[in-house]
Scaffold this active site. Structure first.
Site, PDB file in Angstrom:
ATOM      1  N   SER A 243      55.610  12.587  89.119  1.00 29.26           N
ATOM      2  CA  SER A 243      55.589  12.645  87.520  1.00 29.26           C
ATOM      3  C   SER A 243      57.071  12.312  86.999  1.00 29.26           C
ATOM      4  CB  SER A 243      54.817  13.517  86.809  1.00 29.26           C
ATOM      5  OG  SER A 243      54.377  13.437  85.616  1.00 29.26           O
TER       6      SER A 243
ATOM      7  N   ASP B 150      44.420   8.189  86.315  1.00 32.08           N
ATOM      8  CA  ASP B 150      45.868   8.627  85.690  1.00 32.08           C
ATOM      9  C   ASP B 150      46.466   7.447  84.804  1.00 32.08           C
ATOM     10  OD1 ASP B 150      48.518   9.655  85.397  1.00 32.08           O
ATOM     11  OD2 ASP B 150      49.134   9.517  87.213  1.00 32.08           O
TER      12      ASP B 150
ATOM     13  N   HIS C 276      45.737  12.862  87.824  1.00 29.25           N
ATOM     14  CA  HIS C 276      47.205  13.082  87.510  1.00 29.25           C
ATOM     15  C   HIS C 276      47.503  14.631  88.119  1.00 29.25           C
ATOM     16  CE1 HIS C 276      51.429  12.371  86.217  1.00 29.25           C
ATOM     17  NE2 HIS C 276      51.321  13.562  85.779  1.00 29.25           N
TER      18      HIS C 276
END
Length: 304
Positions: free
Chosen positions: A155, A246, A276
């Site tokens: 991320s 996501d 995610h």
């Protein structure tokens, strides 16, 4: 493909990543949230290792994991945690740091970079680069092989890994690999996956907009948006992992496509039905284990 049943079950328990309106996220609330971790048991076991030590690299705290005793040079992974540049820590990702060390037979240097909004852009990027430079410059102090150093992140941490990979290239350094797990590669938020996955799948577009606002920076700056880097030739070979459900899926895959177009060896793997954050929660998601095994195979190839 349809949303994975484990993702469905997870989202019934945790409909959004923040579980609170962004309008209520005062500095005091943010500080309190940083001390809590409702997912500790789902992050995986705390695997005992012979060497786990905390150090400070030019003001940046790091935790070093080594899966064996002695000083034999091992491959090294510099790891950057996720959390939107606002949350996350070495301590919260301790289980993953240990898992990366054991699974890859590598020294792992997990970086506690400064967090926004207290420390806005480019603080996190600066800290990430400080540590990567140090691992290359003092590989022996880490028990690392200077020819087998990879950068890795998920991320926002994937963003930092991608950024340090091109900074390393520009500094004449040669990372063996960049492992980017559902990375933030742009901040325009204008992709189909942002539109189609805006709400209802954990991390939402509203939360991402808030994270980006807290971190700040020029959207055209490749230290913030590596997708905007004009020249990607000569970057380290890459593995890009994305999740189908996501908002970040499209920008991660666009980055992989740009690397390939620039002649960079890259392999993209999208996990169908996944959301995610799945990689960090093996207690919830079987796909986390699958993805970690796949990532380890890719790193093994890179470290040969």
């Amino acid at each position: 493909m349809p949303l994975h049943p484990q993702a469905e079950a997870y989202l019934k328990l945790f409909p959004t990543d923040l579980e609170t309106p962004v309008s209520s996220l005062t500095p005091e609330v943010i500080a309190q949230m940083r001390t809590l971790d409702g997912f500790a048991e789902q992050r995986g076991p705390i695997v005992p290792l012979p060497v786990v030590r905390d150090e400070v690299v030019e003001g940046v705290p790091v935790r070093v994991y080594r899966p064996e005793k002695g000083d034999r040079p091992l491959p090294a992974i510099v790891y950057f945690h996720g959390g939107g540049w606002v949350f996350g820590s070495v301590a919260r990702n301790d289980a993953l740091g240990r898992d990366l060390a054991v699974r890859n037979g590598a020294v792992v240097v997990s970086v506690d970079y400064r967090l926004a909004p207290d420390h806005p852009f480019p603080a996190a990027a600066d800290d990430a680069w400080t540590v990567v430079k140090d691992v290359f410059a003092r590989a022996g102090a880490y028990g690392a092989d200077p020819g087998r150093i990879a950068v890795c992140g998920d991320s926002a941490g994937g963003n930092l890994a991608a950024v340090t990979a091109w900074q390393a290239r520009d500094a004449g350094l040669r990372p063996a690999h960049q492992l980017l797990i559902y990375p933030v590669t742009d901040v325009a938020m204008d992709t189909p996956s942002y539109r189609d996955r805006a709400t209802g799948f954990g991390l939402g577009a509203g939360e991402m907009a808030w994270f980006i606002e807290q971190y700040g920076g020029d959207p055209a700056d490749p230290r913030l948006a590596p997708l905007r880097l004009a020249d990607k030739t000569g970057l380290a070979p890459a593995t890009v992992i994305t999740a189908e459900y996501d908002p970040l899926c499209d920008e991660g895959e666009a980055y992989a496509a740009q690397l390939a177009a620039a002649g960079v060896p890259v392999e993209l793997r999208r996990y169908g039905g996944a959301i995610h954050g799945f990689f960090g929660l093996p207690g919830f998601f079987d796909q986390a284990v699958e993805a970690r095994e796949y990532a380890a195979l890719r790193l093994e190839e890179a470290f040969r």
